[in-house]
Design an enzyme around this catalytic site. Sequence first.
Site, PDB file in Angstrom:
ATOM      1  N   ASP A   1       0.828  -1.197   0.000  1.00 55.82           N
ATOM      2  CA  ASP A   1       0.000   0.000   0.000  1.00 55.82           C
ATOM      3  C   ASP A   1       0.873   1.261   0.000  1.00 55.82           C
ATOM      4  OD1 ASP A   1      -2.844   0.923   0.377  1.00 55.82           O
ATOM      5  OD2 ASP A   1      -2.000   1.869   2.154  1.00 55.82           O
TER       6      ASP A   1
ATOM      7  N   GLU B   1      14.465 -14.790   0.825  1.00 54.24           N
ATOM      8  CA  GLU B   1      14.863 -15.866   1.751  1.00 54.24           C
ATOM      9  C   GLU B   1      13.892 -17.039   1.660  1.00 54.24           C
ATOM     10  OE1 GLU B   1      14.770 -14.318   5.729  1.00 54.24           O
ATOM     11  OE2 GLU B   1      16.148 -12.697   5.214  1.00 54.24           O
TER      12      GLU B   1
END
Length: 547
Positions: free
Chosen positions: A210, A262
């Site tokens: 956002d 990751e």
Amino acid sequence: MTSPAPEWWRTAVIYQIYPRSFADASGDGIGDLGGITAHLDDLAELGVDAIWLSPFYVSPQKDAGYDVADFTDVDPLFGTLDDFDAMVDKAHALGLRVIVDIVPNHSSDQHAWFQAALAAPEGSAERARYIFRDGKGEHGELPPNNWDSVFGGPAWTRTTNPDGTPGQWYLHLFDSSQPDFDWSNEDVLNEFDRVLRFWLDRGADGFRVDVAHGLIKADGLPDFSYDDDTNSMGGVEGPTAPYWAQEGVHEIWRRWRRVIDEYDGDRILAAEAWVVPLSRMAKWVRPDEMHQAFNFGYLETPWKADALRTIIDESIDEFGKVGAPSTWVLSNHDVVRHASRLALTAENPQGHGIGPLSKGLPDPVVGLQRARAASTLMLALPGSAYVYQGEELGLPEAIDIPDDARQDPTWFRTEGERYGRDGCRVPLPWRADAPAYGFSGTGEAWLPQPVQWAEYARDAQRSDDSSTLRTYQRALHLRRELGLATHTLEWITDAPAGVVAFRSGDIEVYSVVDADAAMTLPDGEVLLASSEITDTIPADTTVWLRR
Ligand code: GLC
């Protein structure tokens, strides 16, 4: 997960769920996670690849959940974390990826950190996580600078000290209940790493970020000359606004990218960055930043052949230069639904909304015809496309919402001058003959549904081969089958000027956009037509042909 195709997001169709208005399993009139889980089959049947959920986190709901009080829990309105897990499991079993919203520019004023900041003295570590400043004027009675809130009115609110005296001011680019974080503060950076990992660990396939052009404000928070620019959700976000698109945001996205990377499973970050031109927006999707950015330039393009060809070229070119796919989007929870917007005769910047007293209100028949043509054009373009819940039903903007039912802060902060975004957020019709058209079992709906919406109900459209729903479904399945999103677009230059025409693999797409451009149907097998055709393709119609 089924079909773990690498870089799935380069061609995916991502369906936006606005949880409040999708489906309500609890019967309180507000949609919830249980309602979503119950209808995931419908979305798989429709043929989308992923869903993106607008916020369902703990929130006082002052901005429909974009005011988050706890970033790592579900608001009881929407259910529980267990309901979230069940929803993700079912989605994954159906082969749908799940993207969640993350709101890093601000929190709710009810967030524990902001409450602590209010209780703490000026200059404290608690206040340093937000943007508190002394006011101007002899007694600090004037805001620290002249910035306006996106929702109207000043972007600053003055606090009251624990002893009742007037205190410092805090910055909120949106509603006064949405204080902006200070992103130069380490606590904020670390906290959002934690939030990202929390949802990634729970199986989220990525985030829609956002206000990804906000977060960093220019040093010294300088005044801004609004005459040279506009600061509205509807205007062009100014290249010079001291709170949009500051270089510093890119460091944050690189940090987030390292976190995402990751994790296995090809997870993504998608930017909500209202930035112009697209060459600038493309900075958000450089290889070490986000994967996608919403193409608002495309959303804002008028229904005109020339303008469409230009923005399509520009999109493919500019995103392509940084190795990102273009995205395409026509509607979301912040803009007038495109089945209405494309037939507005008066200018209506996104976010201002339309209501009973607006000028140039759309003809619903023309609007729907154009929307179907526009969506069928969009779904043939190379790259990734976003579909906003209800557009597959051809829903128009709800215009006749009574004043006292409106809930968007824009409506309140402009004292009714702007209608705001409620009209695109009305709960979905599922069944023509059920209370609240099947949105809830009790007939409750947090915004009133127009009486005409029975005819848009999903069950009515499912059995009608010519319906908008069936047209979307056919388009989505064909797009996948024909690999349309993967091809290089090649313009067909001998079509009439008012027709957007291109080749994608062995498919030709003709979109008759301009009113006077009706054309003879070329030879070939018609795979899809957005509306009825004869041996002529009429205006506001798109056809997919195999030659
Ligand atoms: C984004 C959201 C919008 C929200 C605003 C503040 O633009 O899409 O709905 O009001 O951010 O969070």
